[in-house]
Design a protein around this motif. Structure first.
Motif, short mmCIF file in Angstrom:
data_model
loop_
_atom_site.label_atom_id
_atom_site.label_comp_id
_atom_site.label_asym_id
_atom_site.label_seq_id
_atom_site.Cartn_x
_atom_site.Cartn_y
_atom_site.Cartn_z
N PRO A 189 0.80 -1.23 0.00
CA PRO A 189 0.00 0.00 0.00
C PRO A 189 0.84 1.29 0.00
N LEU A 190 0.18 2.38 -0.10
CA LEU A 190 0.66 3.77 -0.02
C LEU A 190 1.29 4.28 -1.33
N SER A 191 0.68 5.34 -1.83
CA SER A 191 1.18 5.96 -3.06
C SER A 191 2.40 6.84 -2.80
N ASP A 192 2.50 7.37 -1.57
CA ASP A 192 3.46 8.46 -1.34
C ASP A 192 4.72 7.98 -0.62
N GLY A 193 5.87 8.31 -1.18
CA GLY A 193 7.10 7.96 -0.50
C GLY A 193 8.28 8.70 -1.08
N ALA A 194 9.35 8.74 -0.28
CA ALA A 194 10.58 9.40 -0.70
C ALA A 194 11.76 8.54 -0.28
N GLY A 195 12.81 8.56 -1.08
CA GLY A 195 13.97 7.74 -0.75
C GLY A 195 15.18 8.08 -1.59
N GLU A 196 16.16 7.17 -1.51
CA GLU A 196 17.45 7.41 -2.17
C GLU A 196 17.62 6.40 -3.31
N VAL A 197 18.13 6.88 -4.43
CA VAL A 197 18.42 5.99 -5.56
C VAL A 197 19.66 5.17 -5.20
N VAL A 198 19.51 3.81 -5.19
CA VAL A 198 20.66 2.97 -4.81
C VAL A 198 21.14 2.10 -5.96
N ALA A 199 20.37 1.96 -7.04
CA ALA A 199 20.84 1.20 -8.20
C ALA A 199 20.12 1.72 -9.44
N GLY A 204 19.66 1.96 -19.00
CA GLY A 204 19.29 3.07 -19.90
C GLY A 204 18.83 4.31 -19.15
N THR A 205 19.09 4.39 -17.85
CA THR A 205 18.58 5.54 -17.09
C THR A 205 19.44 6.78 -17.34
N LYS A 206 18.73 7.93 -17.34
CA LYS A 206 19.43 9.20 -17.63
C LYS A 206 19.12 10.28 -16.61
N ARG A 207 17.99 10.15 -15.94
CA ARG A 207 17.51 11.30 -15.15
C ARG A 207 18.16 11.38 -13.76
N PHE A 208 18.62 10.24 -13.23
CA PHE A 208 19.12 10.24 -11.85
C PHE A 208 20.43 9.48 -11.74
N LYS A 209 21.13 9.73 -10.64
CA LYS A 209 22.35 8.97 -10.35
C LYS A 209 22.23 8.38 -8.94
N LYS A 210 23.11 7.45 -8.63
CA LYS A 210 23.07 6.84 -7.30
C LYS A 210 23.25 7.93 -6.24
N GLY A 211 22.50 7.81 -5.17
CA GLY A 211 22.61 8.80 -4.09
C GLY A 211 21.60 9.93 -4.21
N ASP A 212 20.96 10.07 -5.38
CA ASP A 212 19.97 11.15 -5.52
C ASP A 212 18.79 10.91 -4.59
N ARG A 213 18.24 12.02 -4.08
CA ARG A 213 17.08 11.97 -3.19
C ARG A 213 15.84 12.29 -4.02
N VAL A 214 14.88 11.39 -4.01
CA VAL A 214 13.73 11.51 -4.93
C VAL A 214 12.42 11.19 -4.21
N ALA A 215 11.32 11.61 -4.86
CA ALA A 215 9.98 11.22 -4.41
C ALA A 215 9.21 10.68 -5.60
N ALA A 216 8.31 9.75 -5.32
CA ALA A 216 7.50 9.16 -6.40
C ALA A 216 6.35 10.10 -6.74
N ILE A 217 5.99 10.15 -8.03
CA ILE A 217 4.82 10.94 -8.43
C ILE A 217 3.57 10.07 -8.28
N PHE A 218 2.42 10.70 -8.17
CA PHE A 218 1.19 9.95 -7.88
C PHE A 218 0.73 9.13 -9.09
N PHE A 219 0.67 9.75 -10.26
CA PHE A 219 0.28 9.03 -11.48
C PHE A 219 1.55 8.78 -12.28
N PRO A 220 2.05 7.54 -12.31
CA PRO A 220 3.38 7.28 -12.90
C PRO A 220 3.48 7.72 -14.37
N LEU A 221 2.34 7.83 -15.09
CA LEU A 221 2.42 8.15 -16.53
C LEU A 221 2.12 9.61 -16.85
#
Ligand SMILES: NC(=O)c1ccc[n+]([C@@H]2O[C@H](COP(=O)([O-])OP(=O)(O)OC[C@H]3O[C@@H](n4cnc5c(N)ncnc54)[C@H](OP(=O)(O)O)[C@@H]3O)[C@@H](O)[C@H]2O)c1
Length: 362
Positions: free
Chosen positions: A87-97, A101-118
């Motif tokens: 459960p729970l849509s809302d959360g924040a954490g650290e990128v660990v892997a 093909g990822t471009k937007r973030f690097k390891k260690g970045d602090r991020v939050a999830a958006i509510f509607f992923p698309l």
């Protein structure tokens, strides 16, 4: 061809090497169902899925509850709910892997999830609103979450993980209602209802926008706390059921320019009666049941507008974060619960003591 394959193998090896040492098992909460019994929260051991090409692995540090999560646990989710849902849509954490093909973030970045992923930007589309975390898809009440890098935003530097976790649903909803759709101006009166997540974040944002927040609550103590956050007036909707009279009084008879309508069916007539000339009412919630009617003249008369709000896009979240950063504004939250004690956070949401957001720390 061989060169392409060799390159792909090297990239995979590189990603494996970069992500080596990452956790393979974790604890997570699931909403489980047995027979006709209500859904129950169970703490389980689960595998950690390593990120696919455009995904990242997050170590979740904080999540927050919304009223929606209470509806989901009560079996009132409107869409098709995933079995054994995290459960729970809302959360924040650290990128660990990172996926290859990822471009937007690097390891260690602090991020939050958006509510509607698309829903990245622009108008909502039905396909954006279908599947979302903590409902149709697994959510954030998990030590690790594997998620598309497109479904994340960076957290403002001045915010803790707990503060950032208040934002994805309630914060973006309040921002969309007040700014994207409402065009709130300095000096506007803004009406907020109750002292839950959307209302308290709406109060803080209104005050920072230079507007004049008026808030309702069933508790005089909570009204006093809301005044400390910048409310210019507080009205007890229990002791004054026709609270629009108090709103008119507080606005010198003119009514408010913005309403964040979270009360729903019972409160809607009072909200419409509080609306001033040229005002805007954001239809958000259903705390007294979703629904209600809007007589055409209640909008035509005061030249007012109404918007149906469904949280907001990634662009809304990014604009909100930029605003918070500029104003060094920190969202307030109420109580923090440990991960192991998550069911108590759900109970607290229903205790009547709630003021703003409830956090679960991991
Ligand atoms: N459309 C969207 O995008 C969207 C986004 C977020 C939330 N929502 C909806 O908006 C509503 C609020 O969500 P939330 O997460 O902010 O809720 P919440 O944090 O659970 O808010 C609960 C608080 O609201 C107040 N309240 C309860 N019943 C009320 C009523 N009948 N009239 C006025 N206030 C009442 C109480 O405050 P006091 O103790 O001070 O009286 C209560 O503590 C919910 O229905 C939720 O589903 C919709």
């Amino acid at each position: 061809m061989h060169a392409v394959l060799r390159r792909a193998t090297w990239i995979s090896l590189l990603v494996f090497a970069v992500n080596a040492g990452a956790q393979t098992t974790q604890k997570q909460w699931q909403l489980q169902k047995t027979g006709d019994a209500p859904l129950v929260l169970k703490l389980v051991d689960a595998p950690v899925r390593q990120p696919g090409e455009h995904e990242v692995l997050l170590r979740v540090h904080a999540t927050s509850l919304n009223r929606r999560d209470i509806y989901v646990k009560a079996g009132q989710y409107r869409g098709e709910m995933k079995p054994n849902l995290v459960p729970l849509s809302d959360g924040a954490g650290e990128v660990v892997a990172l996926g290859s093909g990822t471009k937007r973030f690097k390891k260690g970045d602090r991020v939050a999830a958006i509510f509607f992923p698309l829903w990245k930007d622009g108008r909502p589309k039905p396909e954006y609103l279908g599947s979302l975390g903590g409902g149709g898809l697994d959510g954030m009440l998990s030590q690790y979450v594997t998620i598309s890098e497109e479904a994340l935003v960076s957290i403002p530097k001045h915010l803790s993980y707990e503060e950032a976790a208040t934002l994805p649903c309630a914060g973006v909803t309040a921002w969309n209602a007040l700014v994207t759709r409402g065009h709130t101006q300095a000096g506007d009166f803004v009406l907020l209802q109750g002292t839950g997540g959307v209302a308290i974040l709406g109060l803080q944002l209104s005050a920072a926008l230079g507007a004049k927040p008026i808030i309702t609550s069933s508790s005089d103590d909570k009204l006093a706390r809301a005044r400390q956050l910048g409310a210019v007036a507080g009205i007890n909707y229990k002791t004054q059921p026709e609270w629009e009279k108090g709103v008119r009084e507080a606005t010198g008879g003119a009514g408010v320019q913005q309403v964040l309508e979270v009360g729903g069916k019972q409160s809607l007539p009072h909200s419409l009666a509080s609306l001033g000339f040229g005002g805007h009412i954001a239809l958000i919630g259903g705390l007294s049941e979703f629904g209600g009617d809007i007589p055409a003249y209640s909008l035509m008369g005061p030249n007012a507008t109404a918007s149906g709000i469904y949280v907001g896009s990634r662009a809304d979240f990014e604009a909100l974060n930029a605003f918070l950063e500029k104003h060094r504004l920190k969202p307030v939250y109420d109580k923090v619960f440990d991960f192991e004690n998550a069911p108590a956070a759900y109970d607290y949401m229903d205790s009547g003591s709630l003021f703003g957001k409830v956090i679960i720390r991991l």
